[in-house]
Write an enzyme that holds these catalytic residues in place. Sequence first.
Site, mmCIF file in Angstrom:
data_model
loop_
_atom_site.group_PDB
_atom_site.id
_atom_site.type_symbol
_atom_site.label_atom_id
_atom_site.label_comp_id
_atom_site.label_asym_id
_atom_site.label_seq_id
_atom_site.Cartn_x
_atom_site.Cartn_y
_atom_site.Cartn_z
ATOM 1 C CG ASP A 37 45.632 -9.085 -25.803
ATOM 2 O OD1 ASP A 37 44.391 -9.076 -25.822
ATOM 3 O OD2 ASP A 37 46.315 -10.086 -26.135
ATOM 4 C CG ASN A 93 36.221 -9.750 -30.550
ATOM 5 O OD1 ASN A 93 35.879 -9.056 -31.516
ATOM 6 N ND2 ASN A 93 37.486 -9.978 -30.256
ATOM 7 N N GLY A 99 34.114 -13.888 -32.297
ATOM 8 C CA GLY A 99 35.528 -14.070 -31.976
ATOM 9 C C GLY A 99 35.849 -13.969 -30.501
ATOM 10 C CG HIS A 106 37.586 -9.029 -22.943
ATOM 11 N ND1 HIS A 106 36.840 -10.168 -22.754
ATOM 12 C CD2 HIS A 106 38.198 -9.181 -24.133
ATOM 13 C CE1 HIS A 106 37.008 -10.977 -23.792
ATOM 14 N NE2 HIS A 106 37.823 -10.389 -24.654
ATOM 15 C CG HIS A 108 40.200 -6.564 -27.790
ATOM 16 N ND1 HIS A 108 41.270 -7.430 -27.754
ATOM 17 C CD2 HIS A 108 39.078 -7.332 -27.654
ATOM 18 C CE1 HIS A 108 40.815 -8.680 -27.626
ATOM 19 N NE2 HIS A 108 39.488 -8.647 -27.565
HETATM 20 P P1 AMP Z 1 38.668 -12.211 -27.094
HETATM 21 O O1 AMP Z 1 39.197 -13.168 -28.132
HETATM 22 O O2 AMP Z 1 37.974 -11.004 -27.656
HETATM 23 O O3 AMP Z 1 37.814 -12.952 -26.070
HETATM 24 O O4 AMP Z 1 39.935 -11.622 -26.346
HETATM 25 C C1 AMP Z 1 40.679 -12.340 -25.405
HETATM 26 C C2 AMP Z 1 42.028 -11.690 -25.363
HETATM 27 O O5 AMP Z 1 42.688 -12.101 -24.182
HETATM 28 C C3 AMP Z 1 42.950 -12.078 -26.534
HETATM 29 O O6 AMP Z 1 43.342 -10.914 -27.257
HETATM 30 C C4 AMP Z 1 44.154 -12.735 -25.830
HETATM 31 O O7 AMP Z 1 45.381 -12.439 -26.447
HETATM 32 C C5 AMP Z 1 44.060 -12.159 -24.435
HETATM 33 N N1 AMP Z 1 44.673 -12.962 -23.391
HETATM 34 C C6 AMP Z 1 44.584 -14.300 -23.218
HETATM 35 N N2 AMP Z 1 45.261 -14.685 -22.115
HETATM 36 C C7 AMP Z 1 45.782 -13.551 -21.583
HETATM 37 C C8 AMP Z 1 46.605 -13.278 -20.436
HETATM 38 N N3 AMP Z 1 47.000 -14.261 -19.601
HETATM 39 N N4 AMP Z 1 46.986 -12.003 -20.203
HETATM 40 C C9 AMP Z 1 46.598 -11.020 -21.047
HETATM 41 N N5 AMP Z 1 45.813 -11.199 -22.122
HETATM 42 C C10 AMP Z 1 45.428 -12.451 -22.398
#
Ligand code: AMP
Length: 120
Positions: A37, A93, A99, A106, A108
């Site tokens: 992340d 999420n 969130g 995806h 986490h």
């Molecule tokens: P969510 O808020 O559950 O949709 O998670 C999206 C996640 O993607 C967040 O934790 C971000 O930090 C992560 N994220 C956003 N852009 C990137 C990227 N370019 N590479 C890796 N992770 C990312």
Amino acid sequence: MDNDPKPDPNCLFCKIVSGEVPASFVYRDEDVIVIDDINPVAPQHRLVITTKHWPNAARFAGSADPAVVARFFSTGAQLGREQWEQGDRLVINTGPAGGQTVDHVHMHVISGRQMTWPPG
Ligand code: AMP
Ligand code: ZN
């Protein structure tokens, strides 16, 4: 939705899967990728992402090949176990109130510190 959704050209995670946007890859197979992340909330924070554009967990679990759903879950659980023997947190999420900021399913995988409950 059928069980073969097409990539969304505006989706960040589809762009990471295709290589259009670079990422720190940990693992990749036909069904899932694992990346670091970009904004970690703990010492270890990785994302398990489907290679296909499923917009959220419910659509994925309801329409995808059950073997792919199982692989998605087992990849996250196994990664968590490998990351830190003391435990981990697996989070999906969903929707604005949940969130979710990237509308491509995806998980986490978060570890390396003591988690608290309830989550924020
Ligand atoms: P969510 O808020 O559950 O949709 O998670 C999206 C996640 O993607 C967040 O934790 C971000 O930090 C992560 N994220 C956003 N852009 C990137 C990227 N370019 N590479 C890796 N992770 C990312
Ligand atoms: Zn996508």
